[in-house]
Write an enzyme that holds these catalytic residues in place. Structure first.
Site, mmCIF file in Angstrom:
data_model
loop_
_atom_site.group_PDB
_atom_site.id
_atom_site.type_symbol
_atom_site.label_atom_id
_atom_site.label_comp_id
_atom_site.label_asym_id
_atom_site.label_seq_id
_atom_site.Cartn_x
_atom_site.Cartn_y
_atom_site.Cartn_z
ATOM 1 N N LYS A 41 -22.928 -48.177 -30.917
ATOM 2 C CA LYS A 41 -22.141 -46.853 -31.528
ATOM 3 C C LYS A 41 -23.299 -46.182 -31.983
ATOM 4 C CE LYS A 41 -17.823 -47.659 -30.039
ATOM 5 N NZ LYS A 41 -17.302 -46.591 -29.141
ATOM 6 N N ASP A 59 -23.077 -44.973 -27.131
ATOM 7 C CA ASP A 59 -21.702 -44.060 -27.250
ATOM 8 C C ASP A 59 -21.627 -43.403 -28.368
ATOM 9 O OD1 ASP A 59 -19.236 -43.326 -26.953
ATOM 10 O OD2 ASP A 59 -18.315 -45.266 -26.812
ATOM 11 N N GLU A 71 -22.974 -42.459 -23.376
ATOM 12 C CA GLU A 71 -21.498 -42.381 -23.220
ATOM 13 C C GLU A 71 -20.954 -41.182 -24.417
ATOM 14 O OE1 GLU A 71 -17.381 -45.202 -23.939
ATOM 15 O OE2 GLU A 71 -19.073 -45.902 -23.165
ATOM 16 N N GLU A 123 -12.858 -41.161 -20.953
ATOM 17 C CA GLU A 123 -11.818 -41.590 -21.875
ATOM 18 C C GLU A 123 -10.916 -40.959 -22.093
ATOM 19 O OE1 GLU A 123 -12.911 -43.332 -26.135
ATOM 20 O OE2 GLU A 123 -14.477 -43.663 -24.774
ATOM 21 N N ASP A 182 -9.309 -44.759 -19.036
ATOM 22 C CA ASP A 182 -8.753 -45.828 -19.433
ATOM 23 C C ASP A 182 -7.413 -46.156 -18.793
ATOM 24 O OD1 ASP A 182 -6.935 -47.475 -21.390
ATOM 25 O OD2 ASP A 182 -8.563 -47.112 -22.941
ATOM 26 N N HIS A 231 -12.812 -47.615 -19.349
ATOM 27 C CA HIS A 231 -12.588 -47.733 -20.814
ATOM 28 C C HIS A 231 -11.792 -48.548 -21.001
ATOM 29 C CE1 HIS A 231 -11.292 -46.428 -24.773
ATOM 30 N NE2 HIS A 231 -12.689 -46.617 -25.121
ATOM 31 N N GLU A 235 -15.393 -53.578 -20.011
ATOM 32 C CA GLU A 235 -15.880 -53.276 -21.318
ATOM 33 C C GLU A 235 -15.145 -54.419 -22.310
ATOM 34 O OE1 GLU A 235 -15.908 -49.920 -24.712
ATOM 35 O OE2 GLU A 235 -14.869 -49.542 -23.069
#
Length: 377
Positions: A166, A194, A220, A246, A269, A296, A330
């Site tokens: 992240k 991301d 991402e 997502e 997602d 996602h 994921e």
């Protein structure tokens, strides 16, 4: 066979310690699970991504439309709900609610025919999927250069060949942390980042250029989902593949995204973009555009199981190659008491590989004691 009942379960669990991504702190994990009953005793389970109480309200509002309907008519029921709410919910929580319903219907369909959902989606191209570890969030205390490097190395020790970090906490800090994680995992493990759309295009490009030397698998959500021009600018400026999606919904939203050529890897997602019915259509469209698809996944074992059923039938990213590049799962490794308890047999990895459930429907059994324990209503 007809639908006789539709229930929603809003679930909540406190975390032992909070963690953060670029835009918020979490001290609680929530989930919204859909349960659909039939007159022959078959029950289907689905899950909605998004704000649990809001998606529950959507499903509860739609539930009367489903009573008495044939649950095997998945496309008809999807179109009926979407058409009735088109004026008010082409994106967002309405589609998230529809996603959970659709997944539950596919669970019933598979149980009715006695086969995994992926058999009815066209048959599996694979029975196991490489997973990448999602974690590496910020903590309230400690040095992120140290604890994130240690956490990433721990995933590699478990057998994961890919991890996702992240970012979105400031360009300079992100660059330093990315370097620390790359050094901790070595050159042979894939590393993705991301930002959860924390940046504008200017900052995202600056960060991307600073971390390009660290062999980043994808960047991402570098910019907000509405900023398609910003996505194109980031994609044009960097050698790192750009991923996102997502926060996009249905084949109609992804059609426009694909036509824009703004993203290298789309990430619908399954519990948000329209369920298994719609995500299979999105996947077929992505293949026609030559764009990679990696779902996602951020939810309980139901969400993981639904994503695995889809991953079983997704085409390889490079189908004409003798060594085709396969889509990945994921696999959230953060604390999530509901995910860890909701299934009688939780979905686990072995050396970074996750098997696609091969039981009927989603191939899972929900632990009703856990369902009751985490229920907030």
């Amino acid at each position: 066979m007809i639908i006789t009942g539709v229930r929603t379960h809003v679930l909540e669990a406190r975390l032992s310690q909070p963690f953060a991504y670029s835009r918020a702190w979490y001290d609680t994990r929530t989930a919204m699970v859909v349960e659909i009953e039939t007159d022959v005793g078959l029950i289907g389970w689905g899950e909605c991504y998004g704000p649990a109480r809001m998606t529950a309200a959507v499903v509860q509002s739609v539930a009367p439309w489903l009573i008495g309907e044939d649950p095997l008519r998945t496309d008809y029921l999807w179109q009926m709900i979407y058409t009735c709410l088109r004026d008010h919910g082409q994106k967002g929580v309405v589609i998230e609610g529809l996603s959970g319903i659709d997944i539950a219907l596919w669970d019933i369909k598979g149980k009715h025919f006695g086969v995994p959902a992926h058999r009815l989606l066209g048959g599996p191209l694979r029975t196991e999927v490489q997973a990448y570890a999602t974690g590496l969030y910020r903590r309230k205390s400690g040095d992120p250069l140290r604890y994130l490097a240690e956490e990433a190395a721990g995933y590699v020790a478990e057998g994961f060949a890919a991890v996702k970090l992240k970012v979105g906490f400031g360009v300079d800090e992100d660059a330093a942390v990315t370097r620390a994680v790359r050094e901790a995992i070595g050159p042979d493990v894939a590393l993705m980042v991301d930002a959860n759309h924390a940046y504008d295009a200017v900052a995202a490009i600056r960060l991307g250029r600073m971390i390009e030397p660290y062999d980043i698998g994808w960047f991402e959500e570098p910019v907000p989902p509405e900023d398609v021009a910003g996505y194109r600018a980031v994609k044009a400026a960097l050698s790192i593949p750009v991923a996102g999606g997502e926060c996009e919904f249905t084949r109609f939203g992804f059609r426009d995204l694909l036509v824009s050529r703004a993203i290298d890897i789309i990430q619908p997602d399954t519990c948000a973009a329209g369920g298994l019915s719609e995500c299979k259509k999105i996947a077929d469209m992505a293949e026609a555009f030559g764009v990679r698809y990696n779902p996602h996944v951020w939810g309980t074992g139901i969400a993981i199981a639904a994503s695995l059923q889809l991953l079983a039938v997704l085409p390889a990213h490079t189908p004409v190659s003798l060594a085709p590049l396969q889509p990945m799962l994921e696999f959230d490794r953060t604390e999530h008491p509901i995910r860890q308890s909701l299934l009688v047999q939780p979905i686990e990895h072995s050396g970074g590989i996750v098997r696609v459930p091969d039981g009927p429907g989603l191939g899972i059994e929900v632990d009703r004691d856990a369902l009751a324990r985490f229920s907030v209503r």
